[in-house]
Design a protein around this motif. Structure first.
Motif, short mmCIF file in Angstrom:
data_model
loop_
_atom_site.label_atom_id
_atom_site.label_comp_id
_atom_site.label_asym_id
_atom_site.label_seq_id
_atom_site.Cartn_x
_atom_site.Cartn_y
_atom_site.Cartn_z
N CYS A 1 0.81 -1.27 -0.08
CA CYS A 1 0.08 0.04 -0.02
C CYS A 1 0.81 1.24 -0.06
CB CYS A 1 -0.87 0.05 1.16
SG CYS A 1 -2.03 -1.24 1.21
N GLN B 1 -1.20 6.46 -3.50
CA GLN B 1 -2.22 5.66 -4.33
C GLN B 1 -3.44 5.41 -3.17
OE1 GLN B 1 -2.29 5.07 -7.44
NE2 GLN B 1 -0.39 6.26 -7.52
N HIS B 2 -3.05 5.52 -1.97
CA HIS B 2 -4.17 4.95 -0.97
C HIS B 2 -4.36 6.02 0.21
CE1 HIS B 2 -2.41 1.07 -2.82
NE2 HIS B 2 -3.62 0.92 -3.38
N VAL C 1 -8.07 5.82 1.35
CA VAL C 1 -8.61 4.89 1.97
C VAL C 1 -7.94 4.54 3.41
CG1 VAL C 1 -9.49 3.83 0.07
CG2 VAL C 1 -7.35 3.24 0.84
N LEU C 2 -6.56 4.76 3.30
CA LEU C 2 -5.61 4.52 4.55
C LEU C 2 -6.08 5.69 5.67
CD1 LEU C 2 -2.46 3.83 3.03
CD2 LEU C 2 -3.94 2.34 4.07
N THR D 1 -9.97 1.90 5.50
CA THR D 1 -8.93 1.22 5.69
C THR D 1 -7.68 1.66 6.38
OG1 THR D 1 -9.47 0.29 3.39
CG2 THR D 1 -7.43 -0.39 4.41
N CYS E 1 -8.71 -6.93 -1.25
CA CYS E 1 -8.36 -5.60 -1.54
C CYS E 1 -9.27 -4.91 -2.35
CB CYS E 1 -7.03 -5.47 -2.51
SG CYS E 1 -5.69 -6.20 -1.74
N ILE F 1 -8.42 -0.83 -1.63
CA ILE F 1 -6.87 -0.79 -2.14
C ILE F 1 -6.61 -1.06 -3.75
CG2 ILE F 1 -4.62 -2.05 -1.88
CD1 ILE F 1 -5.44 -2.84 0.74
N ASP F 2 -7.67 -1.87 -4.14
CA ASP F 2 -7.55 -2.05 -5.52
C ASP F 2 -8.12 -0.82 -6.41
OD1 ASP F 2 -7.59 -3.31 -8.21
OD2 ASP F 2 -9.62 -4.02 -7.93
N TYR G 1 -4.25 1.32 -9.54
CA TYR G 1 -3.44 0.54 -8.74
C TYR G 1 -4.13 -0.81 -9.08
CZ TYR G 1 -0.06 -0.84 -5.11
OH TYR G 1 1.02 -1.08 -4.52
#
Length: 1025
Positions: free
Chosen positions: A939, A943-944, A947-948, A952, A1005, A1010-1011, A1015
């Motif tokens: 991760c 890119q994330h 969500v992080l 997530t 993911c 994550i997907d 990515y």
């Protein structure tokens, strides 16, 4: 230097004279009858010897790296004469699936005390020195020693292995030892550990690669680091073995106290019934003054306990209870019941009687007769006899007698105290006759089910799955029970159950084939597996080698032995690292370091903390005085380790600080890139084991590594030059023009001393090379610009040829220039043009030949640079022309690699690195087999971030990790975006196959966000098909 036990054997309890020889030895060798009139001396003390090429700091106990195994016969004199079973009549029989009476069939079941006049076919020398100097045996004990030595030679010959060589006059060191007599062993008080003793061996049969065995004397005696023995409480060798195993300082794989619990049918049956995942026969138990473990507690399904305070006047109670039991629905389809005794005293002297379920009075009479013979904590059991498994046939049933199936499962305690099914072996016999160990030929589950007309692939898969779940649940229940026992109740601080045999009978419950656990045993199932393996003692064309049943046990033995050896070691660690290295401190706590908790464990797979008396002493050198690890070590030395131009001077200063503080170090190591050269220099100053500083410098600078190897043309061949890649160092703009003319483009530009792929870029032409060089020179000038990636060494760069192919990591353990272990993982496509890692898979999906090519390439490149001792990570690409080197990291692999290798193979690279640093050769499986598959993705904050920061979050991922739904390796502390980024975390899923692990990860993911289009997880994982 004494080396650990790499090639190991495990002598199971007494059994048939054969030796199945696969990856490990498995000797079925009973023990001996000792002489009570000639006790072993108790005044021997361990001594040390100086190994060649070492000074006084290199003195190592001769037996430091030895696993000691003693197999003694299980005595059967647990039944005093006044408790003879003769009045019960000769009509006693054994029910289907029971191992009753089987132990009476051995030559040690009674008689004169001398071995039977057996004849072992074969020819071997009898002129061998079986006497142990300083500990003579009586005539009877001597006869047993000769008997079992002859049995050992017969076993070796039947397996096609060489005869044991007597080298007792000129012994060499061996590390897996079989003692044929208690007189060959001595217990001595352990200094500083009241009530505990060290175990010394003066004589033994040692085992070596290629099936070689030697009879050795050891002067001075060697110290055992692991002990496994046949046990017993009655008079004779079993009791002597139990006394030898009690309260040892070294790990033991069994004890009389634990064996007494496991051999109590009622106790283990209740334990399994309460587990919920294990089916057991419906049982009615009359227990006389039961032990504390059987008192109270929750009721168990299908198990009725009736506690008796007296043995007389129980006729009415017994009749009521038996009547209710025989009519209860718990018996299901059972047509018969068995009446038997339970308790350690009856082990090996069991007798039972079968009755139709409809006959109340005979069952009651038998129970009352047996009650008279009970002592405290013993029981009489009335249990359902499970009918043999049979499914409806479309036509008439097959001709001949009905067949019954007995299943033996061996399950071992592995890394993290997790049970692992090792092997399943079956016996098939007539349904109307007893089916016992050693009275039926062993066969595989597939063959056995087919012989019972249950050979459909779906049936075999379902039965194997159920047996695995039940066997592993059984050992889990036993380990949970042990965890609540005191050291005295276990038979010593180091006493554990390392393996377990579970006997099942296969029946039908609810129209499903169901394995029902009859009892637990300490070796009979392992012996049955060994007998099956003996069918392939000689290699046959076309047969695929299968892991031996004892292989996981051997790994546990070696792992526990290694931990024991590291107790009390003084280790100096240079560089504490960042958040990605927090696992080091969790592992240190697990291995015995007294450290406070800093929060949730980063890995659920970490073992529980084991209380030890001698603690691993860890000392730390670190530049940051406020680093969290400064509070976790015994000694903290604040020292600036980032000025690498002064490494030689700093090494001398640190050596003076170490001496001034009086630190008596056993080893010094580092897993942090910035400190590797300084560590080698300090080891040189202190005379501690390590690869030479010149080798560390060579491996640390990427262009020097490649250019050096390009000049190594051999011999030997294949030479390291075959794996090296053309490159050119870059220190100025002028160097860029020169490099473009020398290195074919497209190429890869990277920092000479970089880490984590920071600053790496694909360049297509000269302008891109100049542009990237200028950007790095401007943005990454020193350590403060991006800590932890090696900028303390400067920001020099290199240009190397871009190599097409798949990317792989090879993690190696080297000791004295010998390859001890190698682990290969596959990487998914990197994110160009920056080469940031996206995905990984372990174990590798490559063909065995390609995997071997990668291992050899990594090994030869390390040797070519002079890296001889340590744990190293080598990054390679596999091209159409073979492996090509990307770079060598002269330290343990980073990111998730240590965690994954520990999870899949049970090998801890951190422990291996610490042992090598102390001059101890780690005992590792030469050809480790993964027990599953892991597939993971990285991760990235770029890119994330969204969500992080929301759905997530770190807390969400940690919760999923704790639930076992994913494996989380946190690599950065904060969500800070930047142009030169490293992965924030690794998220992985496990599965029995790569395809299943991929599907789980892809679904996870997608659910976590994550997907995404930018990515594409499916694309990253497609390389692992």
């Amino acid at each position: 230097m004494v080396q650990p036990a790499v090639h190991c054997f495990l002598p199971p309890p007494p059994g048939a004279p054969h030796i199945p020889f696969t990856k490990h030895f498995h000797l079925h060798v009973p023990g001996v009858q000792p002489s009570s009139s000639n006790p072993a001396p108790s005044s021997l003390v361990p001594r040390t010897v100086s190994t060649q090429g070492q000074d006084s700091r290199g003195l190592i106990p001769l037996g430091d790296l030895m696993c000691l195994l003693l197999t003694l016969p299980k005595t059967h004199h647990f039944c005093p004469p006044q408790l003879s079973l003769d009045p019960l009549g000769p009509e006693w029989d054994c029910p289907l699936g029971s191992k009753d009476l089987e132990e009476e069939e051995g030559p040690w079941g009674g008689g004169s005390g001398l071995p039977p006049p057996g004849f072992f076919p074969g020819s071997w020398s009898h002129e061998v020195g079986l006497d142990c100097k300083g500990s003579p045996e009586g005539a009877e004990a001597r006869a047993w020693t000769v008997y079992y030595y002859s049995l050992l030679q017969s076993c070796l010959q039947q397996a096609g292995l060489p005869e044991t060589q007597d080298r007792s006059q000129v012994p060499r060191t061996g590390n897996m030892l079989l003692c044929l007599s208690p007189a060959w062993l001595t217990k001595v008080p352990a200094p500083g550990q009241p009530g505990e003793a060290a175990l010394l061996v003066s004589k033994a049969v040692s085992f070596h690669p290629g099936g070689l065995t030697f009879l050795d004397d050891f002067v001075p005696p060697r110290r055992a680091t692991y002990f496994l023995a046949g046990l017993g409480l009655g008079p004779g060798p079993g009791r002597e073995a139990a006394e030898l195993a009690r309260d040892l300082t070294c790990p033991t794989g069994a004890s009389a106290e634990l064996a007494r619990l496991l051999e109590d049918r009622l106790l283990t049956r209740r334990l399994l019934a309460q587990q919920g995942d294990v089916a057991v026969p419906a049982t009615l138990a009359f227990t006389y003054k039961p032990p504390a473990l059987l008192r109270g507690g929750d009721a168990s399904p299908g198990l009725r306990l009736v506690e008796l305070n007296g043995k007389e006047g129980q006729e009415t109670l017994v009749k009521e209870e038996v009547g209710a039991f025989l009519h209860s629905e718990a018996l299901g389809d059972a047509l018969q019941v068995a009446v038997k005794l339970s308790g350690w005293r009856w082990r090996g002297r069991q007798a039972l009687r079968l009755y139709p379920r409809t006959e109340l009075d005979p069952v009651v009479d038998t129970v009352l007769a047996l009650l008279e013979k009970l002592e405290e904590e013993e029981s009489v059991l009335v249990e359902a006899v499970c009918p043999p498994a049979r499914l409806p046939f479309p036509g008439s049933p097959p001709p001949g007698p009905e067949l019954a199936l007995r299943i033996c499962a061996v399950v071992c305690r592995t890394q993290g105290d997790r049970p692992l099914l090792s092997k399943v072996v079956c016996g098939v016999g007539r349904g109307d006759r007893p089916l016992r160990h050693q009275n039926s030929l062993p066969r595989t589950l597939e063959v056995a089910l087919a012989q019972c007309s249950l050979g459909e692939a779906s049936q075999v898969t379902d039965v194997r799955r159920r047996v695995k779940a039940a066997a592993e649940a059984a050992l889990a229940a036993v380990l949970a029970l042990e965890a609540g026992l005191s050291a005295e109740q276990r038979g010593g601080r180091q006493a554990r159950t390392d393996f377990l045999g579970v006997d099942f009978v296969l029946t039908v419950a609810g129209r499903a084939l169901t394995p029902v656990a009859l009892e637990l045993n300490g070796g009979l199932c392992l012996e049955a597996c060994g007998a099956l393996e003996g069918l392939w003692a000689a290699p046959r064309p076309g047969l695929v080698a299968e892991e031996a049943a004892a292989a996981p046990l051997v790994e546990t033995m070696l792992r526990r032995s290694a931990r024991y050896l590291m107790e009390g070691k003084q280790l100096l660690l240079l560089g504490a690292g960042g958040v990605s290295k927090k696992f080091v401190w969790e592992a240190a706590r697990d291995y015995g370091l007294k450290v406070p908790s800093y929060g949730p464990a980063p890995s659920k797979s970490s073992s529980q903390c084991v209380a030890v008396l001698w603690f691993l002493q860890l000392h730390l050198v670190e530049s940051d005085p406020n680093h969290f690890a400064s509070q976790l070590v015994q000694t903290f030395i604040h020292f600036d380790v980032t000025e690498h131009q002064r490494d030689e001077e700093n090494a001398r200063l640190l050596a003076e600080l170490v001496r001034a503080r009086g630190l008596q170090l056993d080893g010094c190591f580092s897993y942090w890139d910035d400190c590797l050269v300084l560590t080698a220099l300090l080891c040189q100053e202190l005379g501690l084991p390590c690869s030479p500083p010149a080798a560390m410098r060579l491996a640390k600078q990427k262009s020097r590594t490649q250019l050096h190897l390009l000049c190594r043309h051999g011999p030997p061949w294949p030479a390291p030059s075959l794996y090296a890649v053309p490159c050119c160092p870059l220190e100025s703009e002028a160097d860029v023009d020169k490099a473009v003319r020398q290195v074919p483009l497209p190429g890869v530009m990277k920092l000479e001393f970089g880490a984590g792929a920071v600053g790496v870029r694909l360049v297509e032409d000269a302008p891109q090379c100049h542009e990237h060089f200028s950007r790095i020179a401007r943005d990454l000038q020193g350590e403060a610009d991006h800590p932890g990636i090696g900028l303390g060494w400067g920001n020099a760069m290199l240009l190397m040829e871009f190599i097409e192919g798949t990317e792989h990591d090879v993690d190696l353990v080297l000791f004295g220039g010998r390859l001890l272990a190698a682990f290969v993982s596959d990487n998914g496509p990197t994110r160009l043009p920056g080469f940031t890692e996206t995905a990984a898979c372990m174990p590798t999906g490559l063909a065995p030949e390609q995997e071997a090519q990668l291992v050899q390439a990594a090994f030869r490149c390390c040797l070519g640079c002079g890296l001889l001792d340590g744990v190293f990570n080598v990054e390679l690409k596999l091209t159409g022309a073979g492996p090509r080197l990307i770079e060598i990291n002269p330290r343990m692999g980073g990111f998730y690699l240590r965690d994954w290798i520990l999870e899949l193979y049970g090998v801890d690279l951190l422990l291996a690195a610490a042992m090598v640093a102390c001059g101890l050769r780690p005992a590792l499986p030469a050809h480790p087999r993964a027990r599953g598959h892991l597939v993971g993705v990285m991760c990235l904050v770029s890119q994330h971030l969204q969500v992080l920061s929301s759905t997530t979050s770190r807390e969400t991922l940690q919760a999923l990790h704790d639930q076992g739904l994913l494996r989380l390796n946190l690599l950065e502390e904060a969500l800070v975006p930047g142009e030169y980024e490293e992965p924030y975390c690794s998220v992985a899923c496990a599965g029995p196959s790569p395809a299943e692990a991929r599907l789980r990860l892809l679904g996870l993911c997608q659910g976590l966000g994550i997907d995404g289009p930018h990515y594409p997880i499916a694309y990253f994982l497609s390389h692992f098909k």
